[in-house]
Design a protein around this motif. Structure first.
Motif, short mmCIF file in Angstrom:
data_model
loop_
_atom_site.label_atom_id
_atom_site.label_comp_id
_atom_site.label_asym_id
_atom_site.label_seq_id
_atom_site.Cartn_x
_atom_site.Cartn_y
_atom_site.Cartn_z
N GLN A 1 19.94 36.04 25.42
CA GLN A 1 19.86 37.49 25.44
C GLN A 1 18.87 38.02 26.46
OE1 GLN A 1 20.44 39.39 21.27
NE2 GLN A 1 19.13 37.62 20.94
N GLY B 1 10.31 46.97 7.25
CA GLY B 1 10.78 45.59 7.39
C GLY B 1 9.70 44.60 6.98
N VAL C 1 8.59 40.79 14.95
CA VAL C 1 9.51 41.92 15.11
C VAL C 1 8.95 42.97 16.09
CG1 VAL C 1 10.78 43.77 13.93
CG2 VAL C 1 10.64 41.49 12.89
N GLN D 1 8.85 41.47 19.59
CA GLN D 1 10.17 41.44 20.23
C GLN D 1 10.59 42.83 20.71
OE1 GLN D 1 13.55 39.22 18.44
NE2 GLN D 1 14.76 41.06 18.92
N TYR D 2 10.38 43.83 19.86
CA TYR D 2 10.76 45.20 20.25
C TYR D 2 10.01 45.61 21.52
CZ TYR D 2 11.72 50.19 20.09
OH TYR D 2 12.13 51.47 20.40
N PRO E 1 13.90 49.40 25.99
CA PRO E 1 14.43 50.15 24.84
C PRO E 1 15.61 49.46 24.16
CG PRO E 1 15.36 51.03 26.84
CD PRO E 1 14.48 49.87 27.25
N ASP E 2 15.87 48.21 24.51
CA ASP E 2 16.96 47.49 23.85
C ASP E 2 16.45 46.79 22.59
OD1 ASP E 2 18.75 48.17 25.92
OD2 ASP E 2 17.93 46.55 27.15
N ARG E 3 17.38 46.48 21.72
CA ARG E 3 17.06 45.68 20.53
C ARG E 3 17.93 44.43 20.57
NH1 ARG E 3 14.37 48.55 16.46
NH2 ARG E 3 14.32 50.81 16.73
N ARG E 4 17.30 43.29 20.50
CA ARG E 4 18.04 42.04 20.55
C ARG E 4 18.17 41.45 19.16
NH1 ARG E 4 20.03 43.27 25.25
NH2 ARG E 4 18.55 43.11 26.98
N ALA E 5 19.20 40.65 18.98
CA ALA E 5 19.44 40.02 17.68
C ALA E 5 18.43 38.90 17.45
CB ALA E 5 20.85 39.46 17.65
N ASN E 6 18.07 38.68 16.23
CA ASN E 6 17.27 37.52 15.85
C ASN E 6 17.64 37.13 14.43
OD1 ASN E 6 15.78 39.05 13.93
ND2 ASN E 6 14.37 39.74 15.52
N ARG F 1 14.85 38.68 6.53
CA ARG F 1 15.04 40.07 6.14
C ARG F 1 15.07 40.13 4.63
NH1 ARG F 1 16.46 39.59 11.02
NH2 ARG F 1 17.79 40.94 12.29
N THR F 2 14.25 40.99 4.06
CA THR F 2 14.30 41.22 2.63
C THR F 2 14.95 42.57 2.41
OG1 THR F 2 12.22 40.04 2.44
CG2 THR F 2 12.94 41.26 0.51
#
Lengths: 393, 393
Positions: B30, B264, B270, B273-274, B279-284, B288-289
């Protein structure tokens, strides 16, 4: 410069609150909204007051009867239109950059379709436009420049949260549900609940259909369908969570793990104002409760057995085509039967299930197909009640 | 195209997590981050590993001693720099579009100032840059094109929430505080607390200064000062709220009444990474609760008597000038005295109060003034401890 707008459904709960917000923003000097058109059904007394206050050029009422009733009480230069044509006129006023569709029921779908392509912005509170006509509406939106802004608090919260990310970055939409008045009622008592019990909503002050829908959770199922169309997401990326305080209006979980939520009072004036002023935020003095005062925000899974009607509605959404139209019509009819004591509360879910099972499916329905499915479902409900297939009240 | 970056403070908690995130984003295809420079202090063993893995062109270590230790264990073509000059070199690498400043302590301020104007983006985890050097940093930012992104979870949450509105539309920043280990401790026992008790943080796994600061709530006071500079807001628009679950990382209440929050896991990866992908958000696939699993998010007012040190720190922020520099230096010295058993926990707040009262104020301090105030405060603490003015451990 004045922002011209047309408001359809001006005498309902969302309509009157929209006018309050407009007036308050104009009075504070933060906006200069100009109400060009107002439309309602039969509440001509209130409409006449609104006309005297907001001085629209044109209004729309249900029929000739209402035209006669109102014509003496308002300035002569106000054009009075009626019926379906009247609403469509309002939805397409060439000078109205913003159309607010706060109509209740199926009648709202056609003006939504008419406004797309004409208005710069369509502020949508009419549930049926997306529940029933989702594919027609989104097809039309994809060809036009009109921006659709949802007024409903859940979808408005998601709309706000999406300012922080892109559509393809969404992992899950988390739609909060108050749980309604039967959140803690013993399961076996719910089917026997009375209209008084069903209408006793803990947080939001709303009309009786939507309050009843919130007791059965049909409301939440319909919102899931709306979210599916609004945000172009498959159903498995849209999840309800029960949140009794209704303080978190909904959230987006993005694929990076961040959840962005919009929180605040359960007060429709806030999302109405945001929709009107987007992308700006204007000051207001509506009530604010601090988090420390709220003290606790609770969340729980939506129990499938507690809300059987929810399942049926989401199933109708997944089935697609004319199914949501039938379910929506059936639900309205079932609520009427319930409120007049003809069936028990449990009969709503039972009736929906039968309608979904027995209906004829149309994959790509036209507007006229959708109307027929709605009528068929209402008739089917009457039949089921008459023949006592679904439980007595 | 590769994104070149320099990471200062690569062997600390934020530094190592940043490298984990970088690797994971590169591995998933990514992103294509290229680590040009790595800087640390004395942990040359870990730095050597990082060099072998990320292949930077240049590294920086504390002094000649560390240069000698590391030089045999890494490829010969890696340039080794040292000390203040080394860190400044890293902060200004002409090809590094992104500089991540994860240095701990005062030493981080100068590289922050050096990076502004050189890098496109400065990702900031170094607390002192804003707490101590807020006016210097913001002055420089106002003249340059560099974008500052805060990594700290609270400020990162606010940075995300601000994507939904403008600075002038902010009513209040609501900064959440876990309340630390002494949230429910009887008030009179807190001043007597042991280092073990103070270091037992319920949610976040952090270094010992920050954990101790979170017990005294000095941490939150420092974050309020950072927020003041980051978001250009007066102190009365920045409010803490105690939130034991640390699930809501912070919120912005806008002037229209909407609160936007970021929620979160308490997992620094998190916000790291942001910050890296904004300004994109990548998958990870970080944990996650769900909200239903969390069940309850609690909030309460920050009790003034429970956290006396918080008041002193915010007062230092309001006083401005060199006061936060002195308070920050004093706090570091006081924690050392506390952790080694020289003073009681209650002595931290006492010491801070004396330092703030007795220091000489400088309205518009230079970098050198700030360093002097920091040193003065540390010396003052040593003196207070030696003369037993503040309580024994």
């Amino acid at each position: 410069m004045a922002k011209n707008l047309a408001l359809l459904g001006s005498t309902g709960s969302i309509g009157t609150q929209t006018l309050e917000v407009i007036q308050s923003l104009n009075n504070s000097g933060q906006e200069n909204f100009n109400v060009l058109g107002l439309g309602c059904g039969t509440n001509v007394g209130l409409l006449a007051e609104q006309v005297r206050e907001f001085r629209p050029d044109i209004i729309s009422v249900k029929s000739e009867k209402e035209r006669e009733e109102i014509s003496g009480g308002i300035p002569e230069n106000v054009e009075i239109t009626t019926g379906r044509e009247g609403l469509n006129r309002l939805a397409q006023l060439p000078e109205a950059g913003t159309v607010i569709n706060a109509l209740v029921g199926f009648v709202g779908l056609e003006p939504t379709l008419q406004a797309i392509g004409e208005a710069d912005r369509l502020l949508l509170a009419n549930k049926e436009s997306l529940v029933v006509g989702g594919s027609l509406v989104t097809d039309r939106l994809s060809e036009q420049e009109t921006t659709l802004i949802p007024i409903d608090s859940e979808h408005n919260a998601i709309f706000q949260a999406l300012e922080t990310g892109k559509q393809e970055e969404i992992e899950t939409l988390i739609i909060t549900a108050s749980g309604g008045p039967f959140l803690s009622t013993p399961l076996k008592e719910i089917p026997e609940a009375t209209p008084e019990e069903a209408l006793d909503h803990p947080n939001w002050d709303m009309g009786s259909r939507i309050t009843c829908d919130s007791a059965s959770m049909v409301n939440k199922g319909l919102e899931v369908i709306e979210a599916h169309w609004l945000f172009d997401l498959p159903y498995d990326q849209i999840k309800p969570v029960v949140h009794p305080q209704s303080f978190v209006h909904s959230l987006v979980q993005f694929r990076d793990g961040s959840m962005i939520g919009e929180l605040g009072e359960p007060d429709m004036k806030v999302p109405i104002q945001y929709s009107l002023t987007y992308p700006d935020r204007r000051a207001n003095n509506y009530e604010r409760t601090g988090l420390a005062e709220i003290a606790s925000l609770d969340f729980k899974e939506l129990e499938r057995e507690r809300y059987p009607a929810y399942q049926v509605v989401v199933q109708a959404g997944k089935t697609g085509g004319n199914s949501p139209a039938a379910i929506n019509g059936a639900d309205e009819a079932l609520i009427e039967e319930f409120l007049t004591g003809e069936i028990k509360f449990g009969g709503i879910a039972e009736g929906l299930e039968i309608v979904l099972r027995e209906m004829d499916r149309i994959e790509n329905p036209t507007l006229s197909d959708l109307k027929s499915s709605d009528s068929w479902a209402r008739k089917k409900v009457n039949e089921l009640v008459k023949t006592e297939v679904i439980g007595e009240g």
